[in-house]
Structure formats: C-alpha cells, structure tokens
Design a protein around this motif. Structure first.
Motif: not given
Length: 192
Positions: A78-84, A135-139
């Motif tokens: 669940d891509v959106e759920w994991l994002s949020n 965009h959530f990752f630093d690297k």
C-alpha cells in the motif's frame, strides 16, 4: 570494502535514512547483513526494515483483474499508506507501529519498533526509487545484477514456474527500470 564510509560515514546528530534498492535476488539482504556487522562493530545505533515485511494480503495483490506485473508493482504494497505512516515518520518519531505481514496466516501483526535518536535507518526492498518514496531517503544504494544470475539464485522448485517470473516479476522490473532508471538515479550503484 568499508560500506559505512562509502555511504558517508558519520551522520552527525540526526537519523540518516539509507535505501538498499535492487531487484529480487540481487544481494540486498547480504549487503544489509554486512552493514549490520559494521554498525555493531562500531557500536553505532541503527534500525533495519525489510519492505517485504509490509506487503498486503493476497486478495489485494493477486487475481485483482489487473495484469500480474501491475499487481506486483502497484498493489504488492500500500504505497500511499507506507508513505504517510512509515516513511514520513522515520525522521521525527521515537517509535513506529507497523503492520508486519504474516504469510502463513495472510494477516498482519502490529509491532512497535523503537527508532534510534541518532543513527542509521536502513530500508531494504525493491522499487524504492518510485516517485512516492524516493524523496524520503538521504541516500540510496542500488544493486545491479543480471536477470539470469538472479534467476539462478532461486530454488530449483521456484525456477520451475518461469512463467510467473515472465508475467509478474520481470515485466514489473522492466517497467521500474525503464521508468525510474534506478541504476543511474541511485547515489551509489554496486554491481553484484
């Protein structure tokens, strides 16, 4: 190879979110085990997450009416759920409660995981550079490995169902490669 230095060494007084991206059987788990060893040797705080722990129930990802590759790429998580509820909370929360998938029962068990105040958070999984998550990752490290090499790492029993790979996994992988160019987009690319 000192993996910690290759990703940037010390990360100051904050959390650093590192993605280990790569297609199935590319060596992601082996790399994460090496990182864990180095982090423990240096007594550095960390937390590791495996994206496959958060897949959805079978009914939401199989026989949905979509093509098999679309089910795998678009519906496996669940891509959106994991994002949020996962990625967005990694930098600020002291702990995070997540639904861990239990395959034998096709259900989820909520577990609360403490996050280090400072240190490395490692997320291992496929398709990490999709637009909703990148965009959530630093690297991000991407493990590039030829398809036949990866296929040969499967068990003999699994290899008997080559059509599943051709219709579900490989078409989704091709879509990911052609749309997101993960080897070129990653901060570090390792050939495995």
């Amino acid at each position: 190879m000192d993996l910690l230095n290759s990703i940037g060494g010390q990360h100051g007084n904050s959390r650093f979110v590192l993605g280990i991206d790569g297609l199935s059987r590319s060596g992601k788990t082996t790399l994460v085990q090496q990182l864990r060893f180095e982090l423990e040797k240096e007594d550095r705080p960390y937390q590791i997450f495996h994206l496959d722990d958060f897949i959805v129930e079978r009914a939401r990802r199989y026989h949905t009416g979509s093509e098999e590759w679309q089910e795998y790429f678009h519906l496996q998580w669940d891509v959106e759920w994991l994002s949020n509820h996962f990625f967005q909370k990694l930098k600020a929360e002291e702990q995070i409660t997540l639904p861990f998938y239990e395959g034998s029962r096709d259900t989820h068990d909520d577990r609360t995981i403490p996050l280090p105040k400072e240190g490395l958070i490692i997320i291992e999984g496929v398709f990490l550079q999709r637009e909703e998550w990148r965009h959530f990752f630093d690297k991000i490290i991407y493990l590039d490995c030829p398809r036949e090499t990866r296929f040969n790492r499967e068990s003999n029993e699994t290899k008997k169902n080559r059509s599943k790979f051709e219709n579900r996994y490989w078409k989704a992988e091709d879509y990911y490669i052609n749309r997101y160019h993960p080897a070129e987009s990653a901060d570090i690319m390792i050939t495995s």
